[in-house]
Design an enzyme around this catalytic site. Structure first.
Site, PDB file in Angstrom:
ATOM      1  N   ASP A  49      49.874  32.388  30.864  1.00  0.00           N
ATOM      2  CA  ASP A  49      50.550  31.940  29.635  1.00  0.00           C
ATOM      3  C   ASP A  49      51.802  31.618  29.805  1.00  0.00           C
ATOM      4  O   ASP A  49      52.597  31.429  28.982  1.00  0.00           O
ATOM      5  CB  ASP A  49      50.077  33.169  28.658  1.00  0.00           C
ATOM      6  CG  ASP A  49      50.576  34.334  29.036  1.00  0.00           C
ATOM      7  OD1 ASP A  49      51.303  34.685  30.085  1.00  0.00           O
ATOM      8  OD2 ASP A  49      50.462  35.289  28.243  1.00  0.00           O
ATOM      9  N   SER A  50      52.697  31.818  31.030  1.00  0.00           N
ATOM     10  CA  SER A  50      53.739  31.419  31.404  1.00  0.00           C
ATOM     11  C   SER A  50      53.993  30.056  31.141  1.00  0.00           C
ATOM     12  O   SER A  50      55.066  29.532  30.943  1.00  0.00           O
ATOM     13  CB  SER A  50      54.191  31.803  32.830  1.00  0.00           C
ATOM     14  OG  SER A  50      53.159  31.380  33.701  1.00  0.00           O
ATOM     15  N   ASP A  88      44.828  33.113  31.666  1.00  0.00           N
ATOM     16  CA  ASP A  88      45.447  34.181  30.885  1.00  0.00           C
ATOM     17  C   ASP A  88      44.667  33.995  29.638  1.00  0.00           C
ATOM     18  O   ASP A  88      44.274  33.031  28.954  1.00  0.00           O
ATOM     19  CB  ASP A  88      46.873  34.125  30.852  1.00  0.00           C
ATOM     20  CG  ASP A  88      47.621  34.927  31.651  1.00  0.00           C
ATOM     21  OD1 ASP A  88      47.082  35.943  32.062  1.00  0.00           O
ATOM     22  OD2 ASP A  88      48.831  34.638  32.075  1.00  0.00           O
ATOM     23  N   LYS A 118      42.546  36.782  32.467  1.00  0.00           N
ATOM     24  CA  LYS A 118      43.451  37.972  32.810  1.00  0.00           C
ATOM     25  C   LYS A 118      43.918  38.522  31.386  1.00  0.00           C
ATOM     26  O   LYS A 118      44.157  37.574  30.515  1.00  0.00           O
ATOM     27  CB  LYS A 118      44.519  37.613  33.646  1.00  0.00           C
ATOM     28  CG  LYS A 118      45.846  38.689  33.856  1.00  0.00           C
ATOM     29  CD  LYS A 118      46.864  38.255  34.661  1.00  0.00           C
ATOM     30  CE  LYS A 118      47.919  37.263  34.367  1.00  0.00           C
ATOM     31  NZ  LYS A 118      48.690  37.978  33.102  1.00  0.00           N
ATOM     32  N   GLU A 120      46.684  41.360  29.773  1.00  0.00           N
ATOM     33  CA  GLU A 120      47.884  42.683  29.984  1.00  0.00           C
ATOM     34  C   GLU A 120      47.631  43.727  29.284  1.00  0.00           C
ATOM     35  O   GLU A 120      46.980  43.589  28.287  1.00  0.00           O
ATOM     36  CB  GLU A 120      49.120  42.004  29.493  1.00  0.00           C
ATOM     37  CG  GLU A 120      49.592  40.599  30.044  1.00  0.00           C
ATOM     38  CD  GLU A 120      50.969  40.368  29.450  1.00  0.00           C
ATOM     39  OE1 GLU A 120      51.648  41.207  28.726  1.00  0.00           O
ATOM     40  OE2 GLU A 120      51.350  39.242  29.704  1.00  0.00           O
ATOM     41  N   GLU A 187      53.256  43.671  37.816  1.00  0.00           N
ATOM     42  CA  GLU A 187      54.726  42.872  37.844  1.00  0.00           C
ATOM     43  C   GLU A 187      56.039  43.879  37.492  1.00  0.00           C
ATOM     44  O   GLU A 187      55.783  44.803  36.807  1.00  0.00           O
ATOM     45  CB  GLU A 187      54.240  42.028  36.327  1.00  0.00           C
ATOM     46  CG  GLU A 187      55.758  41.160  36.244  1.00  0.00           C
ATOM     47  CD  GLU A 187      55.767  39.884  35.300  1.00  0.00           C
ATOM     48  OE1 GLU A 187      54.463  39.646  34.699  1.00  0.00           O
ATOM     49  OE2 GLU A 187      56.551  39.139  35.023  1.00  0.00           O
TER      50      GLU A 187
HETATM   51  O1  KIV Z   1      51.644  34.157  33.028  1.00  0.00           O
HETATM   52  C1  KIV Z   1      51.900  34.308  34.279  1.00  0.00           C
HETATM   53  O2  KIV Z   1      52.270  33.211  34.867  1.00  0.00           O
HETATM   54  C2  KIV Z   1      51.511  35.778  34.768  1.00  0.00           C
HETATM   55  C3  KIV Z   1      51.964  35.734  36.021  1.00  0.00           C
HETATM   56  C4  KIV Z   1      53.232  35.603  36.325  1.00  0.00           C
HETATM   57  C5  KIV Z   1      51.470  36.960  36.840  1.00  0.00           C
HETATM   58  O3  KIV Z   1      51.078  36.546  34.302  1.00  0.00           O
END
Ligand code: KIV
Length: 276
Positions: A49-50, A88, A118, A120, A187
């Protein structure tokens, strides 16, 4: 996995089996062309989600939507033959209940073709991780610095630098692994904590700003390549300065257009020759 084995698609059990083995090589990807370039060289591609910060210019990941993750997830799966693609889950799509998390995770899996998702969170997400895993959705956990909690914590500072916080993050990691996460992203934390987590959980740990103590490493690809230059975290190693190369190339194109050097004779279509 080596760079040579790109006709084999890496599975979740293969990722899990890399505990204490050859370190896992993982990167983020958001588009088909980037996925094609990275795919032969990595074990896992994360559609992070970055994307909200790197591609859309938001100042956090909180505004990222399910539709954005699905569009980018599909694009990455289309460009991938070898790596295990994980997508994510965006903020707000899984925290409310295991049932809502399942509905959204199932939609991501069905509409993108990715291998897992993924999320969090620590102990508070254990019930959700177990619920998803038992129903066919592999979960990559994410502990330590959690960007979706930026407003609760008040910034993107490293975590686990003092005893109580470190103990909480270690307990979080154990809870996620016990609940069935196939691997854990750690992280932004100190080496002693990354080491303690890696020794304590039976699944691979994948570090980002978490030292070489982890079973693998992940970076945001645009950080590594020098394309995303607004802010470079301390833990990033830049392997190229593509941002500079892009700027120089565009300047050269501009100068060629203004001086009428582009297009040149090589870029022109010829007239059709008459036959017979
Ligand atoms: O969103 C993302 O890119 C991430 C990574 C930095 C692990 O969660």
């Amino acid at each position: 996995m080596s760079a040579a084995s790109h006709d084999h698609c890496v599975t979740i059990p293969e990722i899990r089996s890399r505990k204490a083995g050859v370190p896992l090589v993982c990167l983020t990807a958001y588009t088909t062309p980037m996925a094609r370039l990275l795919d032969p060289h990595v074990d896992l591609l994360l559609v992070g989600d970055s994307v909200g910060m790197v591609v859309y210019g938001y100042d956090s990941t909180l505004a990222v939507t399910m539709d954005m993750m699905i569009a980018h997830g599909r694009a990455v799966v289309r460009g991938t033959r070898h790596a295990c693609v994980i997508v994510d889950m965006p903020f707000g799509s899984y925290q409310e209940s295991p049932q809502i998390a399942f509905r959204n995770a199932a939609r991501i899996m069905a509409e993108t073709g990715c291998k897992g998702i993924k999320i969090e969170g620590g102990a508070e997400m254990a019930e959700t991780i177990a619920f998803l895993t038992k129903r066919g959705i592999p979960v990559l956990g994410h502990v330590g610095l959690m960007p979706q909690s930026v407003n609760v914590v008040g910034g993107y500072r490293a975590r686990g630098r003092e005893g109580a916080d470190a103990a909480r993050i270690l307990a979080d990691a154990k809870a996620c692994a016990e609940a069935g996460a196939f691997a854990l992203v750690i992280e932004g934390t100190v080496e002693s904590l990354a080491h303690a987590i890696t020794k304590s959980v039976p699944v691979p740990t994948i570090g980002i700003g978490a030292s070489p103590a982890c079973d693998g490493q992940i970076l945001v690809t645009e950080d590594l390549l020098g394309i995303f230059r607004e802010f470079t975290p301390k833990f990033v190693k830049r392997y190229a300065e593509l941002g500079q190369i892009i700027e120089e190339s565009v300047q050269a194109f501009g100068a060629d257009v203004r001086d009428r050097r582009f297009p040149g004779p090589e870029q022109l279509f010829g007239l059709k020759r008459k036959t017979g």
